[in-house]
Each structure stands twice: as structure tokens, then as C-alpha cells.
Enzyme design. Structure first.
Site, PDB file in Angstrom:
ATOM      1  N   ALA A  64       0.834  -1.203   0.000  1.00  0.00           N
ATOM      2  CA  ALA A  64       0.000   0.000   0.000  1.00  0.00           C
ATOM      3  C   ALA A  64       0.864   1.247   0.000  1.00  0.00           C
ATOM      4  CB  ALA A  64      -0.911  -0.005   1.221  1.00  0.00           C
ATOM      5  N   GLY A 115       1.615  -5.449   1.373  1.00  0.00           N
ATOM      6  CA  GLY A 115       0.427  -5.756   0.591  1.00  0.00           C
ATOM      7  C   GLY A 115       0.753  -6.382  -0.746  1.00  0.00           C
ATOM      8  N   GLU A 118       0.720  -9.944  -0.040  1.00  0.00           N
ATOM      9  CA  GLU A 118      -0.674 -10.379   0.046  1.00  0.00           C
ATOM     10  C   GLU A 118      -1.272 -10.546  -1.346  1.00  0.00           C
ATOM     11  OE1 GLU A 118      -2.791  -8.920   3.901  1.00  0.00           O
ATOM     12  OE2 GLU A 118      -1.879  -7.162   2.976  1.00  0.00           O
ATOM     13  N   GLU A 138       4.921  -4.981   7.523  1.00  0.00           N
ATOM     14  CA  GLU A 138       3.875  -4.173   8.154  1.00  0.00           C
ATOM     15  C   GLU A 138       4.115  -3.928   9.641  1.00  0.00           C
ATOM     16  OE1 GLU A 138       1.530  -6.402   4.863  1.00  0.00           O
ATOM     17  OE2 GLU A 138       3.321  -6.716   6.101  1.00  0.00           O
TER      18      GLU A 138
END
Length: 270
Positions: A64, A115, A118, A138
Site C-alpha cells: 500500500a 500488501g 498479500e 507491516e
């Protein structure tokens, strides 16, 4: 904004390229919304059967873009989790649009972080450049994965590697990722897209309904008891056998040794 994600259709294959190399292909809100449009189009276009997702520059995706996401999250409180349930990361492939049964291949060309990890784990098959690095950073920023990162690490690689990557925040290289079952193959950097195309060709030789039913079945058996898994596989597998007109045609080709991609002494090209 359209240049931030490149979307090309070549026959039955969709090529999706994250194109923000100046920020390691981090996903801002514009890219998030554009990816939702792309995944929806990929799902609904009857001509498309497989997607390849990759990035430009030295990164697949760094996760992100905190410059746009942190202000969105700041001060919202615990209700943010409930509000985000139907709106997963990267356009929803991680959660929300994760039940697209067409195969999605991640061609991991470099850094796969946060992310971005992910997103890669939400793809069905991952192949990697020898230069790729995989990490979940993170916790360094005061958060942990919330869009399938922990779930898919545990399901795919096991508790040990998930705990190590999450708690240390340290990356692993492509060879370690291969040993951990995170990726299927490591190739020379310049051969990555050719390897992805070769993988796609092997998917496309198979019957479309069988491919998509197999993916759906795999999704359905995850987390169930053995008896439930066997029941789901039986129902889905025999429903396909009983309702797919391609079965007779392809079985005849197999018996006649004329099927595409036959291995052994009667090899035929893909």
C-alpha cells in the site's frame, strides 16, 4: 491514472502490469480502484481465460502507498475492519473478488513486500525472478497484514515461515521462497515473462470448465474436515464429468493419441 496500471488482452490472456516504478509499484487509492475495474472485466470477459500479473522496474509491488492509505485509516477506530470486509486490497483480489475461478499467475519480478506479498499470495501460481525478495514489513509500521497475508502464508507455507516472516519483518530470497512452497519456480530474471507465458500455455491446453471447476473445488475444500473435503470433491468432480460435453471429445483424442501436449514418444506441441 490509467498509466499506473497497464491492461492488455492478447487472445485468451490478460496481462496486468503495475506501473509505478518510482514508488516500487505501491498501490494508491487510484490504482486500487482501477484494479477493481480490471479484475471485474477479467472475470466477466468470456474471451479471457488466464491473467498474468507483474510489475515494472525492480519491484512486483511494495504494498500500500501509505501516503494515500494512512490518512484514510487515521482516527477511524476499530470499525474500519468491518467497513473493509468486502473491499480487499489491490482491487479486491485478496478479498471480495477472490472467487474469480479463472487462473491468475503472479510473475514476481523483484521486491514483493507488504500488501504486495498479500497480492502475490492471492494469485493461484507464483513464479519468480532470481532477483525477487519477499517480505512482510507491516509490523515495522505499527500494523500487520489484514488482507489475506497471514491466512495465505499459513495455508500455503505453514505456521513456521509465517511466524518468522511476520515477527521479524525480514525478507527472504527467491530460493528460500521456493523451499517454503511460496513460489513454484525460480527463473533467470530475463526469462520471467517467457516462463509465465509457458505456464499459461500449459493451462490453456486444458479444458476451460475443468480448470475453473478444479480451482473452485480447491477453494471449497480448504479448512474443511476430511469427510467434508471428500464430499465436495466428489460432488464437484462428478458434476463436471456428467455435464461437460468436452469430456467425450477429449477422451477420444487421448485414446487416439492425438491430444495436445501429449508427453512421451507421441509428443505433440502445445
Amino acid at each position: 491514472m490509467s498509466d499506473k496500471v497497464l491492461y492488455q488482452k492478447k487472445g485468451a490472456v490478460a496481462y496486468i502490469t503495475l506501473n509505478r516504478p518510482e514508488v516500487k509499484n505501491a498501490i494508491d487509492l487510484d490504482v486500487h480502484h482501477r484494479l477493481r475495474e480490471i479484475w471485474t472485466d477479467f472475470r466477466d470477459d468470456p474471451e479471457l481465460r488466464v491473467a498474468i500479473l507483474t510489475g515494472t522496474g525492480d519491484s512486483f509491488c511494495a504494498g500500500a502507498d501509505l501516503r494515500t492509505h494512512v490518512p484514510e485509516w487515521d482516527g477511524v477506530g476499530p470499525s474500519l475492519g468491518r467497513d473493509k470486509l468486502l473491499d480487499g486490497f489491490a482491487g479486491g483480489l485478496t478479498r471480495g473478488l477472490h472467487r474469480i475461478y479463472k487462473p491468475v499467475i503472479a510473475a514476481c519480478n523483484g521486491w514483493v513486500l507488504g500488501g504486495g506479498l498479500e497480492l502475490a499470495m492471492a494469485c493461484d501460481i507464483r513464479i519468480a525472478s532470481e532477483r525477487a525478495q519477499f517480505g512482510s514489513f507491516e509490523l515495522r509500521r505499527g500494523m500487520h497484514p489484514a488482507d489475506g497475508g497471514i491466512v495465505r502464508l499459513v495455508n500455503t507455507c505453514g505456521v513456521g515461515i509465517a511466524l518468522e516472516m511476520e515477527l521479524t519483518g525480514e525478507p527472504i530470497n527467491a530460493q528460500r521462497a521456493l523451499a517454503a512452497n511460496m513460489i513454484s519456480k525460480v527463473v533467470a530474471h530475463d526469462e520471467l515473462m517467457a516462463a509465465a507465458d509457458d505456464l499459461v500455455s500449459r493451462i490453456l491446453r486444458n479444458d476451460r470448465r475443468a480448470v475453473e471447476s478444479a480451482k473452485e473445488t480447491i477453494f471449497e475444500v480448504v479448512g474443511r474436515t476430511l469427510d467434508e473435503q471428500l464430499k465436495v470433491e466428489c460432488l464437484y468432480g462428478y458434476a463436471l464429468c456428467g455435464g461437460n460435453p468436452e469430456l467425450v471429445k477429449r477422451s477420444r483424442e487421448f485414446l487416439e493419441k492425438s491430444d495436445r501436449g501429449r508427453a512421451g514418444v507421441n509428443a505433440t506441441p502445445l
